[in-house]
Motif scaffolding. Structure first.
Motif, short mmCIF file in Angstrom:
data_model
loop_
_atom_site.label_atom_id
_atom_site.label_comp_id
_atom_site.label_asym_id
_atom_site.label_seq_id
_atom_site.Cartn_x
_atom_site.Cartn_y
_atom_site.Cartn_z
N LEU A 260 0.83 -1.21 0.00
CA LEU A 260 0.00 0.00 0.00
C LEU A 260 0.86 1.26 0.00
O LEU A 260 0.57 2.23 -0.70
N GLN A 261 1.91 1.25 0.80
CA GLN A 261 2.79 2.41 0.87
C GLN A 261 3.54 2.62 -0.44
O GLN A 261 3.68 3.76 -0.91
N ALA A 262 3.99 1.54 -1.07
CA ALA A 262 4.70 1.66 -2.35
C ALA A 262 3.78 2.21 -3.43
O ALA A 262 4.17 3.08 -4.22
N VAL A 263 2.55 1.73 -3.47
CA VAL A 263 1.60 2.18 -4.49
C VAL A 263 1.22 3.64 -4.24
O VAL A 263 1.05 4.41 -5.20
N ALA A 264 1.11 4.05 -3.00
CA ALA A 264 0.82 5.46 -2.71
C ALA A 264 1.95 6.35 -3.22
O ALA A 264 1.70 7.42 -3.80
N ARG A 265 3.20 5.90 -3.07
CA ARG A 265 4.34 6.67 -3.61
C ARG A 265 4.28 6.73 -5.13
O ARG A 265 4.51 7.78 -5.73
N GLN A 266 3.94 5.61 -5.76
CA GLN A 266 3.83 5.57 -7.22
C GLN A 266 2.72 6.52 -7.69
O GLN A 266 2.90 7.24 -8.67
N ALA A 267 1.59 6.50 -7.00
CA ALA A 267 0.47 7.36 -7.38
C ALA A 267 0.85 8.82 -7.27
O ALA A 267 0.57 9.62 -8.17
N GLY A 268 1.51 9.18 -6.18
CA GLY A 268 1.94 10.57 -6.00
C GLY A 268 2.92 10.99 -7.08
O GLY A 268 2.82 12.09 -7.63
N ALA A 269 3.85 10.10 -7.42
CA ALA A 269 4.84 10.41 -8.45
C ALA A 269 4.19 10.56 -9.82
O ALA A 269 4.71 11.25 -10.69
N SER B 146 -5.82 10.48 0.73
CA SER B 146 -5.08 11.52 0.01
C SER B 146 -3.64 11.07 -0.16
O SER B 146 -3.08 10.40 0.70
N VAL B 147 -3.05 11.45 -1.28
CA VAL B 147 -1.66 11.15 -1.56
C VAL B 147 -0.90 12.46 -1.50
O VAL B 147 -1.28 13.43 -2.14
N HIS B 148 0.16 12.49 -0.73
CA HIS B 148 0.92 13.75 -0.57
C HIS B 148 2.11 13.79 -1.47
O HIS B 148 2.83 12.92 -1.65
#
Length: 163
Positions: free
Chosen positions: A112-121, A161-163
């Motif tokens: 979940l954390q990796a995908v949140a980083r991908q989404a934000g990027a 939310s993605v920061h």
């Protein structure tokens, strides 16, 4: 050293994503549906059909031997063909599946954390998902910042939310 590593999902991961879609669909051991039944359901198969299409992204957890053990991925759906956790066009909907023997070991959280980083990027500001209320994974989603924005008879649509 961690017993698993996270890597980006690629087009060759389509079959494994199908395996993880089965895991996600069959989270309740009392209500297991056969693979063919799950994959023939167009409301479920849309989460992997044609992987990897433009806008798709995800992460794969692999064990120390390089064997895939879990996956989380995001996919955009149009308003006229929404997924279960659809909230708006442009908000990727996530699917998370982890092999049963790897659950409760941090794999889902790391994915979940990796995908949140991908989404934000990729410029996304929010992520959504749908989870049945009885699914123990809902506690994981809440702990990762997902909040319920809509409730059905047995499931909740959650957004982060993605920061």
């Amino acid at each position: 050293m961690s017993p698993f590593q996270i890597r980006p999902a690629v087009s060759e991961d389509a079959r494994f994503l199908a395996d993880m879609l089965i895991e996600a669909s069959n989270w309740n051991p009392v209500r297991v549906r056969p693979r063919v039944t799950v994959l023939e359901d167009p409301t479920v198969s849309r989460y992997i059909s044609g992987w990897m299409r433009p806008g798709d992204f995800g992460s794969i957890a692999v064990d120390a031997h390089g064997v895939a053990v879990g996956a989380c991925w995001g996919r955009l759906f149009p308003a006229n063909e929404p997924g279960y956790g659809f909230v708006a066009p442009g908000v990727p909907e996530l699917t998370l599946g982890v092999n049963s023997q790897w659950r409760a070991q941090g794999v889902g959280r790391s994915l979940l954390q990796a995908v949140a980083r991908q989404a934000g990027a990729s410029g996304h500001s929010r992520l959504s998902l749908s989870v049945e209320r009885a699914n123990f994974a809902q506690r994981l989603y809440i702990s990762e910042g997902y909040v319920t924005v809509d409730s059905g008879e047995n499931s909740d649509t959650m957004v982060r939310s993605v920061h």
